[in-house]
Design an enzyme around this catalytic site. Structure first.
Site, PDB file in Angstrom:
ATOM      1  N   ASP A  36       0.829  -1.217   0.000  1.00 10.75           N
ATOM      2  CA  ASP A  36       0.000   0.000   0.000  1.00 10.75           C
ATOM      3  C   ASP A  36       0.866   1.270   0.000  1.00 10.75           C
ATOM      4  OD1 ASP A  36      -2.343   1.381   0.080  1.00 10.75           O
ATOM      5  OD2 ASP A  36      -2.787   0.994   2.178  1.00 10.75           O
ATOM      6  N   GLY A  37       0.301   2.347  -0.534  1.00 10.56           N
ATOM      7  CA  GLY A  37       0.975   3.642  -0.458  1.00 10.56           C
ATOM      8  C   GLY A  37       1.546   4.139  -1.770  1.00 10.56           C
ATOM      9  N   HIS A  53       2.731   3.264  -8.887  1.00  9.03           N
ATOM     10  CA  HIS A  53       2.561   1.828  -9.187  1.00  9.03           C
ATOM     11  C   HIS A  53       3.781   1.287  -9.939  1.00  9.03           C
ATOM     12  CE1 HIS A  53      -1.392   2.334  -7.677  1.00  9.03           C
ATOM     13  NE2 HIS A  53      -1.890   2.953  -8.728  1.00  9.03           N
ATOM     14  N   SER A  81      -7.050  -5.593  -5.706  1.00  4.82           N
ATOM     15  CA  SER A  81      -8.210  -6.079  -4.930  1.00  4.82           C
ATOM     16  C   SER A  81      -9.491  -5.894  -5.731  1.00  4.82           C
ATOM     17  CB  SER A  81      -8.310  -5.290  -3.625  1.00  4.82           C
ATOM     18  OG  SER A  81      -8.834  -4.006  -3.904  1.00  4.82           O
ATOM     19  N   TRP A  85     -11.375  -1.938  -8.707  1.00  7.10           N
ATOM     20  CA  TRP A  85     -12.143  -1.613  -9.932  1.00  7.10           C
ATOM     21  C   TRP A  85     -12.787  -0.228  -9.834  1.00  7.10           C
ATOM     22  CZ3 TRP A  85     -11.183  -4.504 -14.002  1.00  7.10           C
ATOM     23  CH2 TRP A  85     -10.845  -5.853 -13.835  1.00  7.10           C
ATOM     24  N   LEU A 147      10.703 -20.934  -3.937  1.00  5.11           N
ATOM     25  CA  LEU A 147       9.731 -19.982  -3.399  1.00  5.11           C
ATOM     26  C   LEU A 147       8.438 -20.024  -4.222  1.00  5.11           C
ATOM     27  CD1 LEU A 147       9.208 -17.342  -1.562  1.00  5.11           C
ATOM     28  CD2 LEU A 147       9.897 -16.090  -3.617  1.00  5.11           C
ATOM     29  N   SER A 212      -8.280  -4.807   5.120  1.00  8.64           N
ATOM     30  CA  SER A 212      -8.884  -4.477   3.807  1.00  8.64           C
ATOM     31  C   SER A 212      -9.259  -5.700   2.982  1.00  8.64           C
ATOM     32  CB  SER A 212      -7.913  -3.580   3.006  1.00  8.64           C
ATOM     33  OG  SER A 212      -7.703  -2.375   3.699  1.00  8.64           O
TER      34      SER A 212
END
Ligand code: V07
Length: 256
Positions: A36-37, A53, A81, A85, A147, A212
């Site tokens: 986030d951020g 982004h 998420s 949208w 991973l 969230s």
């Protein structure tokens, strides 16, 4: 008067500063991150949101490398998420081009590093170019044993849980399941994280102290670590600080 959260953060900061070197015991098997951020980072710099982004995508690389280096087994990244949208179309279009951009540049390295790319979310509603890129990455890394890089794409936890409940109730109705079969283990098999362990450590950047709608079932016993650092400024040191704090906390799973 320091509020409870500020006191907690001060204590965590001291303990994590003391953890100069990361212990290589009790490394969290599964780390999940709400990245986030990005928009705020861009706004602070007088740049368009998409610049945040773009910068945030570079950080994904750094953290994937670091997670692999320290021995994390699963890294889940909340990339898009179901609520995203609602953002302006131009921003949504930009965001949904990022998987393709990331994979075009990073898939060869991920394959070399034995990383397995996995997706969780409602993929059918995504644009073709996004789907093509992520499905190719999943296919080309499906036999890798290192991973597990699990991208949450068009993901929402409440939707995930409701879909699981609907599927289970259909199977009870069809006589494939008894209602007495329904327990936590069965539920986990119907979630998008089936076959994955629950996140041991959940990190959220940018100072928001909320989940969230992210992995609400799976994070029931996760250690939560919040930082004011905006995702584009997040780096390997912040990541190892979060792990060092995790290593210092006793894990109780609801017990004493
Ligand atoms: C939508 C979106 C946004 C996105 N951001 C960059 C990171 C900050 C958070 C939002 C923007 N990133 N970063 C990597 C991916 C990705 C997703 C799937 C995949 F298979 C490979 C890469 C990504 N996807």
């Amino acid at each position: 008067m320091l509020d409870r959260f500020s006191k907690w953060r001060a204590k965590e900061k001291n303990s994590s500063e003391a953890a100069a070197q990361l212990e290589h015991v009790n490394i969290p098997e599964h780390v999940a991150i709400i990245m986030d951020g990005n928009g705020r980072w861009a706004k602070k710099k007088g740049l368009p949101r998409v610049a945040g982004h773009r910068e945030g995508m570079k950080v994904v690389n750094k953290i994937v490398r670091k997670a692999n280096d320290v021995g994390v087994k699963v890294l889940t990244l909340y990339a898009f998420s179901t609520e995203n949208w609602k953002r302006p179309k131009t921003e949504v279009d930009f965001l949904l081009r990022l998987p393709e951009r990331y994979l075009n540049s990073e898939l060869p390295t991920l394959k070399k590093e034995n990383v397995r790319v996995r997706l969780m979310g409602s993929l059918d509603n995504l644009p073709d170019y996004t789907l093509r890129a992520v499905r190719q990455a999943v296919e080309e890394t499906k036999d890798n044993t290192g991973l597990i890089l699990n991208f949450a794409l068009n993901y929402g936890s409440r939707f995930e849980m409701l879909e699981a409940i609907k599927q289970i109730s259909e199977e009870v109705k069809a006589g494939k399941l008894e209602s007495t079969d329904i327990n936590e283990e069965l539920m986990q098999n119907y979630l998008m994280t089936a076959q994955l362990s629950d996140p041991d450590l959940l990190i959220r950047t940018s100072g928001e102290i909320r989940l969230s709608n992210f992995m609400l079932w799976q994070a029931a016993y996760s250690e939560l670590w919040f930082t004011d650092v905006l995702w584009p400024d997040f780096n390997e040191h912040h990541f190892t600080e979060a792990i060092a704090v995790y290593q210092k906390r006793a894990r109780r799973y609801g017990g004493v």
